[in-house]
Scaffold this active site. Structure first.
Site, PDB file in Angstrom:
ATOM      1  N   SER A 142      43.703  70.959  42.935  1.00 26.96           N
ATOM      2  CA  SER A 142      44.068  72.352  43.175  1.00 26.96           C
ATOM      3  C   SER A 142      43.569  72.782  44.547  1.00 26.96           C
ATOM      4  CB  SER A 142      43.401  73.203  42.098  1.00 26.96           C
ATOM      5  OG  SER A 142      43.453  74.567  42.440  1.00 26.96           O
TER       6      SER A 142
ATOM      7  N   LYS B 168      37.668  69.889  39.301  1.00 26.04           N
ATOM      8  CA  LYS B 168      38.721  69.290  40.139  1.00 26.04           C
ATOM      9  C   LYS B 168      38.098  68.466  41.267  1.00 26.04           C
ATOM     10  CE  LYS B 168      42.201  70.664  37.866  1.00 26.04           C
ATOM     11  NZ  LYS B 168      42.872  69.657  37.042  1.00 26.04           N
TER      12      LYS B 168
ATOM     13  N   TYR C 205      35.594  75.455  36.855  1.00 22.21           N
ATOM     14  CA  TYR C 205      36.934  74.845  36.852  1.00 22.21           C
ATOM     15  C   TYR C 205      37.174  74.103  38.179  1.00 22.21           C
ATOM     16  CZ  TYR C 205      41.920  74.423  37.711  1.00 22.21           C
ATOM     17  OH  TYR C 205      43.154  73.931  38.063  1.00 22.21           O
TER      18      TYR C 205
HETATM   19  P1  NAD Z   1      48.909  73.704  30.923  1.00 21.13           P
HETATM   20  O1  NAD Z   1      47.757  74.246  30.166  1.00 21.13           O
HETATM   21  O2  NAD Z   1      50.240  74.345  30.718  1.00 21.13           O
HETATM   22  O3  NAD Z   1      49.059  72.145  30.640  1.00 21.13           O
HETATM   23  C1  NAD Z   1      47.951  71.315  30.376  1.00 21.13           C
HETATM   24  C2  NAD Z   1      48.256  70.520  29.120  1.00 21.13           C
HETATM   25  O4  NAD Z   1      47.125  69.692  28.850  1.00 21.13           O
HETATM   26  C3  NAD Z   1      48.462  71.419  27.895  1.00 21.13           C
HETATM   27  O5  NAD Z   1      49.691  71.092  27.262  1.00 21.13           O
HETATM   28  C4  NAD Z   1      47.269  71.099  26.994  1.00 21.13           C
HETATM   29  O6  NAD Z   1      47.611  71.156  25.614  1.00 21.13           O
HETATM   30  C5  NAD Z   1      46.885  69.690  27.454  1.00 21.13           C
HETATM   31  N1  NAD Z   1      45.471  69.352  27.253  1.00 21.13           N
HETATM   32  C6  NAD Z   1      44.375  70.078  27.572  1.00 21.13           C
HETATM   33  N2  NAD Z   1      43.263  69.407  27.228  1.00 21.13           N
HETATM   34  C7  NAD Z   1      43.676  68.224  26.693  1.00 21.13           C
HETATM   35  C8  NAD Z   1      42.984  67.102  26.132  1.00 21.13           C
HETATM   36  N3  NAD Z   1      41.663  67.070  26.028  1.00 21.13           N
HETATM   37  N4  NAD Z   1      43.708  66.053  25.678  1.00 21.13           N
HETATM   38  C9  NAD Z   1      45.065  66.072  25.747  1.00 21.13           C
HETATM   39  N5  NAD Z   1      45.766  67.107  26.236  1.00 21.13           N
HETATM   40  C10 NAD Z   1      45.073  68.174  26.714  1.00 21.13           C
HETATM   41  O7  NAD Z   1      48.508  73.730  32.476  1.00 21.13           O
HETATM   42  P2  NAD Z   1      49.416  73.512  33.763  1.00 21.13           P
HETATM   43  O8  NAD Z   1      49.558  74.812  34.451  1.00 21.13           O
HETATM   44  O9  NAD Z   1      50.633  72.734  33.430  1.00 21.13           O
HETATM   45  O10 NAD Z   1      48.424  72.638  34.643  1.00 21.13           O
HETATM   46  C11 NAD Z   1      48.466  71.225  34.635  1.00 21.13           C
HETATM   47  C12 NAD Z   1      47.346  70.688  35.497  1.00 21.13           C
HETATM   48  O11 NAD Z   1      47.486  71.181  36.818  1.00 21.13           O
HETATM   49  C13 NAD Z   1      45.950  71.078  35.041  1.00 21.13           C
HETATM   50  O12 NAD Z   1      45.083  69.995  35.228  1.00 21.13           O
HETATM   51  C14 NAD Z   1      45.597  72.221  35.962  1.00 21.13           C
HETATM   52  O13 NAD Z   1      44.208  72.356  36.135  1.00 21.13           O
HETATM   53  C15 NAD Z   1      46.276  71.798  37.249  1.00 21.13           C
HETATM   54  N6  NAD Z   1      46.592  72.932  38.127  1.00 21.13           N
HETATM   55  C16 NAD Z   1      47.326  73.969  37.642  1.00 21.13           C
HETATM   56  C17 NAD Z   1      47.600  75.060  38.459  1.00 21.13           C
HETATM   57  C18 NAD Z   1      48.395  76.231  37.927  1.00 21.13           C
HETATM   58  O14 NAD Z   1      48.382  77.285  38.560  1.00 21.13           O
HETATM   59  N7  NAD Z   1      49.111  76.131  36.812  1.00 21.13           N
HETATM   60  C19 NAD Z   1      47.138  75.080  39.780  1.00 21.13           C
HETATM   61  C20 NAD Z   1      46.414  73.987  40.253  1.00 21.13           C
HETATM   62  C21 NAD Z   1      46.143  72.913  39.414  1.00 21.13           C
HETATM   63  C1  UD1 Z   2      44.057  81.397  40.777  1.00 20.14           C
HETATM   64  C2  UD1 Z   2      42.839  80.537  40.607  1.00 20.14           C
HETATM   65  C3  UD1 Z   2      43.099  79.152  41.144  1.00 20.14           C
HETATM   66  C4  UD1 Z   2      44.365  78.562  40.557  1.00 20.14           C
HETATM   67  C5  UD1 Z   2      45.506  79.538  40.844  1.00 20.14           C
HETATM   68  C6  UD1 Z   2      46.826  79.087  40.351  1.00 20.14           C
HETATM   69  C7  UD1 Z   2      40.985  82.122  40.805  1.00 20.14           C
HETATM   70  C8  UD1 Z   2      39.798  82.547  41.621  1.00 20.14           C
HETATM   71  N1  UD1 Z   2      41.720  81.120  41.313  1.00 20.14           N
HETATM   72  O1  UD1 Z   2      44.293  81.567  42.158  1.00 20.14           O
HETATM   73  O2  UD1 Z   2      42.019  78.316  40.843  1.00 20.14           O
HETATM   74  O3  UD1 Z   2      44.630  77.300  41.130  1.00 20.14           O
HETATM   75  O4  UD1 Z   2      45.184  80.793  40.224  1.00 20.14           O
HETATM   76  O5  UD1 Z   2      46.904  79.134  38.963  1.00 20.14           O
HETATM   77  O6  UD1 Z   2      41.238  82.642  39.738  1.00 20.14           O
HETATM   78  N2  UD1 Z   2      46.681  89.603  41.679  1.00 20.14           N
HETATM   79  C9  UD1 Z   2      46.820  90.969  41.477  1.00 20.14           C
HETATM   80  N3  UD1 Z   2      46.950  91.435  40.190  1.00 20.14           N
HETATM   81  C10 UD1 Z   2      46.951  90.598  39.111  1.00 20.14           C
HETATM   82  C11 UD1 Z   2      46.814  89.198  39.325  1.00 20.14           C
HETATM   83  C12 UD1 Z   2      46.662  88.728  40.634  1.00 20.14           C
HETATM   84  O7  UD1 Z   2      46.810  91.748  42.413  1.00 20.14           O
HETATM   85  O8  UD1 Z   2      47.060  91.072  37.967  1.00 20.14           O
HETATM   86  C13 UD1 Z   2      46.565  89.090  43.077  1.00 20.14           C
HETATM   87  C14 UD1 Z   2      45.261  88.372  43.363  1.00 20.14           C
HETATM   88  O9  UD1 Z   2      44.287  89.261  43.790  1.00 20.14           O
HETATM   89  C15 UD1 Z   2      45.713  87.362  44.434  1.00 20.14           C
HETATM   90  C16 UD1 Z   2      47.152  87.052  44.064  1.00 20.14           C
HETATM   91  O10 UD1 Z   2      47.594  88.140  43.237  1.00 20.14           O
HETATM   92  O11 UD1 Z   2      45.714  87.989  45.697  1.00 20.14           O
HETATM   93  C17 UD1 Z   2      47.319  85.741  43.289  1.00 20.14           C
HETATM   94  O12 UD1 Z   2      46.427  85.747  42.184  1.00 20.14           O
HETATM   95  P1  UD1 Z   2      46.482  84.603  41.040  1.00 20.14           P
HETATM   96  O13 UD1 Z   2      47.880  84.435  40.564  1.00 20.14           O
HETATM   97  O14 UD1 Z   2      45.445  84.940  40.025  1.00 20.14           O
HETATM   98  O15 UD1 Z   2      46.128  83.251  41.809  1.00 20.14           O
HETATM   99  P2  UD1 Z   2      44.846  82.908  42.744  1.00 20.14           P
HETATM  100  O16 UD1 Z   2      43.799  83.917  42.631  1.00 20.14           O
HETATM  101  O17 UD1 Z   2      45.364  82.562  44.082  1.00 20.14           O
END
Ligand code: NAD
Ligand code: UD1
Length: 337
Positions: free
Chosen positions: A125, A153, A149
């Protein structure tokens, strides 16, 4: 046929990636414990691709379960999405996060090693950059985390770099995602947050469908275009395509490398809100609030390395992302059921 094990493959990003892999000619095996998703996702992948992927309901904390998957399938590479991802929750229950995201991941890497499967794409991330000194953020910028978290990562990145250094057969791509949003164009796959969303676009979607009253904008005194926070939002389908390019690259190269997956464009909170208004055809109420602790002003990716190494770059713009998010929201009022 090349077979990819997708951990967390019924989750938000994993399901889009699984569908894209199948459509690109890969065989997909999905592992998920269904903690944050459900089995209906599999039928939806089948509707999109015509293929029902093989599925194991398995926890990465279960070593025997992992071994069984590698014994029963000829896996060529793994894309590892499984994990917990809520920043706030990780501060409340850090040990649970470290157990799941670190111990679980080590179990997976051990099972891979035992089975001789040494090609991996890992979900990292942009959170590993902490508060960057400048933008766009390049992969060689210093890393720093501010919550458990994010630390899980960064620790995974370090563990995998050490694994690659110890054994030249390993190949690992560490993908640092910026802010994934949007949904599959079919309206069949998308993000279903648990409870009240913390992230911006899932929150706006609930304002648009009337389940939340107004958007709370966390601060309008940042040094940005309109004072609200700027992020690099990336369409989840672009992200899925990035994984296909990454797995192809990882199968052809050895060693560890770090790659940003973003668009290189930053949008402010109000710009995203206005794009969503266009998508849903109505005005969306908002109130300016205090800054959210831990937030930074501006974050967007330098995307040059992804293009150079993978030949990949994002195709979709913020209007596409909001349109597809809204389409999914309208079609799935009760989530994926
Ligand atoms: P998500 O929660 O939708 O998907 C994760 C999946 O992993 C879920 O289906 C959950 O049931 C499964 N899971 C969790 N723990 C498990 C375990 N112990 N064994 C087997 N399965 C398990 O999340 P996502 O948004 O699809 O994210 C996927 C990956 O990307 C994660 O590692 C997350 O940290 C990373 N990531 C997500 C974002 C984001 O904004 N969504 C941003 C940066 C990184
Ligand atoms: C967050 C996580 C980051 C993760 C990312 C994507 C934190 C500190 N970081 O990032 O680890 O990878 O999500 O899932 O939580 N905002 C509003 N109102 C809201 C929600 C958000 O104004 O109700 C604003 C925030 O202040 C920010 C932007 O929208 O400026 C994006 O926020 P968000 O979607 O939560 O993502 P990040 O904070 O960038």
């Amino acid at each position: 046929m090349t077979t990819i094990l997708v951990t967390g493959g019924t989750g938000y990003i994993g399901s889009h990636t699984a569908a894209a892999l199948i459509q690109s000619g890969y065989e997909v095996v999905i592992l998920d414990n269904l903690y944050n998703s459900n089995e209906h996702v599999l039928e939806r992948i089948q509707t999109i691709t015509g293929v029902l992927p093989k599925f194991y309901q398995c926890d990465i904390l279960d070593k025997a379960g992992l071994k069984k998957i590698f014994d029963e399938n000829k896996i060529d590479a793994v894309i590892h999405f499984a994990g917990y991802k809520a920043v706030g929750e990780s501060c409340e229950i850090p040990l649970t996060y470290y157990e799941n995201n670190i111990s679980g991941s080590i179990n997976l890497y051990e099972a891979m090693n035992d089975a001789g499967v040494k090609t991996l794409v890992f979900s990292s991330s942009a959170t590993v950059y902490g508060a960057p000194k400048s933008v766009p953020i390049r992969e060689d910028f210093p890393t720093h985390t501010t919550n458990p978290y994010g630390s899980t990562k960064l620790m995974n990145e370090m563990i995998l770099a050490d694994v690659c250094a110890s054994d030249p057969e390993w190949s690992v791509l560490l993908l640092r995602y910026f802010n994934p949003i949007g949904a599959h164009q079919s309206g069949l796959l998308g993000e279903v947050p648990n409870g009240i969303p913390n992230n911006l676009v899932p929150y706006i979607a609930r304002v648009a469908n009337g389940t939340l009253e107004f958007l709370r904008v966390w601060g309008n005194d940042y040094p940005t275009v309109d004072g609200t926070g700027v992020r690099d939002y990336i369409h989840v389908c672009d992200l899925a395509d990035g994984h296909i390019a990454a797995v192809k690259y990882a199968l052809e190269h050895k060693g560890a490398d770090y790659i940003n997956l973003g668009t290189g464009n930053g949008y402010s909170v109000l710009q995203v809100l206005h794009a969503y208004e266009k998508a849903c055809g109505k005005e969306l109420p908002y109130k300016i609030m205090e800054r959210r602790p831990g937030d930074i002003a501006t974050c967007y990716a330098d995307t040059e390395k992804a293009f150079k190494l993978l030949g990949w770059k994002a195709k979709y713009n913020i209007d596409d992302m909001c349109r597809d998010s809204w389409n999914f929201t309208v079609k799935n009022p009760d989530g994926i059921v």
